[in-house]
Scaffold this active site. Sequence first.
Site, PDB file in Angstrom:
ATOM      1  N   ASP A 437       0.858  -1.181   0.000  1.00 53.32           N
ATOM      2  CA  ASP A 437       0.000   0.000   0.000  1.00 53.32           C
ATOM      3  C   ASP A 437       0.896   1.234   0.000  1.00 53.32           C
ATOM      4  O   ASP A 437       1.564   1.532   0.983  1.00 53.32           O
ATOM      5  CB  ASP A 437      -0.893  -0.029   1.254  1.00 53.32           C
ATOM      6  CG  ASP A 437      -1.926   1.094   1.270  1.00 53.32           C
ATOM      7  OD1 ASP A 437      -1.753   2.080   0.531  1.00 53.32           O
ATOM      8  OD2 ASP A 437      -2.903   0.990   2.050  1.00 53.32           O
ATOM      9  N   HIS A 438       0.856   1.955  -1.120  1.00 52.31           N
ATOM     10  CA  HIS A 438       1.782   3.078  -1.275  1.00 52.31           C
ATOM     11  C   HIS A 438       1.404   4.284  -0.420  1.00 52.31           C
ATOM     12  O   HIS A 438       2.161   5.261  -0.360  1.00 52.31           O
ATOM     13  CB  HIS A 438       1.844   3.504  -2.748  1.00 52.31           C
ATOM     14  CG  HIS A 438       3.189   3.999  -3.171  1.00 52.31           C
ATOM     15  ND1 HIS A 438       4.244   4.154  -2.308  1.00 52.31           N
ATOM     16  CD2 HIS A 438       3.656   4.384  -4.392  1.00 52.31           C
ATOM     17  CE1 HIS A 438       5.301   4.608  -2.960  1.00 52.31           C
ATOM     18  NE2 HIS A 438       4.972   4.761  -4.228  1.00 52.31           N
ATOM     19  N   ARG A 439       0.257   4.233   0.242  1.00 53.60           N
ATOM     20  CA  ARG A 439      -0.084   5.319   1.155  1.00 53.60           C
ATOM     21  C   ARG A 439       0.817   5.310   2.382  1.00 53.60           C
ATOM     22  O   ARG A 439       1.114   6.375   2.942  1.00 53.60           O
ATOM     23  CB  ARG A 439      -1.547   5.206   1.593  1.00 53.60           C
ATOM     24  CG  ARG A 439      -2.574   5.419   0.505  1.00 53.60           C
ATOM     25  CD  ARG A 439      -3.981   5.186   1.017  1.00 53.60           C
ATOM     26  NE  ARG A 439      -4.173   3.810   1.486  1.00 53.60           N
ATOM     27  CZ  ARG A 439      -5.304   3.349   1.995  1.00 53.60           C
ATOM     28  NH1 ARG A 439      -6.350   4.163   2.131  1.00 53.60           N
ATOM     29  NH2 ARG A 439      -5.400   2.089   2.388  1.00 53.60           N
TER      30      ARG A 439
END
Length: 467
Positions: A437-439
């Site tokens: 998850d690139h968040r």
Amino acid sequence: MTTMTETSARFREFKMPDVGEGLTEAEILKWFVQPGDTVTDGQVVCEVETAKAAVELPIPFDGVVHELRFPEGTTVDVGEVIIAVDVAPGSGDVPAAAQPAAAPAAQAAPEAQPEAPKGRQPVLVGYGVAETSTKRRARKGAQVPGPAAAALQAELNGHGAKLPENRPLAKPPVRKLAKDLGIDLATVVPTGDGGVITREDVHAAAAPAPAAAPARAEEAVAVAEPVAVVADPAGRETRIPVKGVRKAIAQAMVGSAFTAPHVTEFVTVDVTRTMKLVSELKEDKDMAGVRVNPLLIIAKALLVAIRRNPGVNAAWDEAAQEIVQKHYVNLGIAAATPRGLIVPNIKDAHAKTLPQLGEALSELVSTAREGRTSPAAMAGGTVTITNVGVFGVDTGTPILNPGESAILAVGAIKLQPWVHKGKVKPRQVTTLALSFDHRLVDGELGSKVLADVAAVLEQPKRLITWS
């Protein structure tokens, strides 16, 4: 002469319990008893399938089965009576007029029923049935009188919580989905009976604007689907209703794919030394009785990588706008079962020794294959491994399990030409893929995790030197 009170006290009804927190219905897969059979406290009477797993339901009292309220294959709401048991079979015959009536008759004559105990009724599996859930709610496809009835139903699903005025009508699982997707229910256009917001409504609201029309078209098709498998006369197509585990998988994957920005990185690694270690461990007396395979070492390698890069073991809290750092690892293992893909997890995998991890992994896989994985075993995962290599696939781009930050895909281990010590030699090689998850996981952190897993598999001695 038997009075109505005596007759009512003679029969006990067993309601569909909430076998997984937040679930609202389950399908009866199989009855293990029939009317006239004697049952004892703790005896399994049926198997049901929820959106998470298949679960066997034991009955919490003794008696003789009087009536099965639903046939196999029926989806039943939590709180509905599924079986009636005669707890005093030696008290003589029961007049037909005094026998336990079906649900509609019971509603028409509530005075014939004993007062229900306060709180949840005792059951042996799940979370019991809340006092308010004993009222019948409309079955799927039934007509709902209007918003007032829908509001009442929403209140029942919320275990009696008082609804404020103008509050959007939605079931608890739908509210949770909206929260996970960051959707304000007040902005969602409801399409359900009586103005109730459905999961499809939430997904449609979360979709990008250009995709809104197709999403509604898909929703209309989903509503029109038949409830049974239907094949066209020519046999060229078969329609299968989406329900149970398959329905849960679809909803989870759509929610994950369109909520968490996925990034996938790949690395190809020489695992010859790992395969040699696997062979040696199979002969080790300390590993006697433990199933040793490459997945065990890969799981341990991932746990080492997480310990070295703890930031990857986290979750995104959309409502609070916070990153929740997990100081434990519940390691999920994706397992293909006859009912679909499930992801049970090994609780506190980070604290287990290699033999303990091997035992837990073996138990998890065997339970999943037998279809006996409980909802609790699939809750609370933090990271997951999916072994696509067992199908001969080199690698893939796995989708995150909802609520998790990373998933590692393991490809097939194959003998390939590889440059080793300056010479091209046949070596055992595999490709790993890490989606994250690139968040909350940036490229550097994700790359470090994947590189550490590869480094351990290339040189298993790092399991010791990096511990």
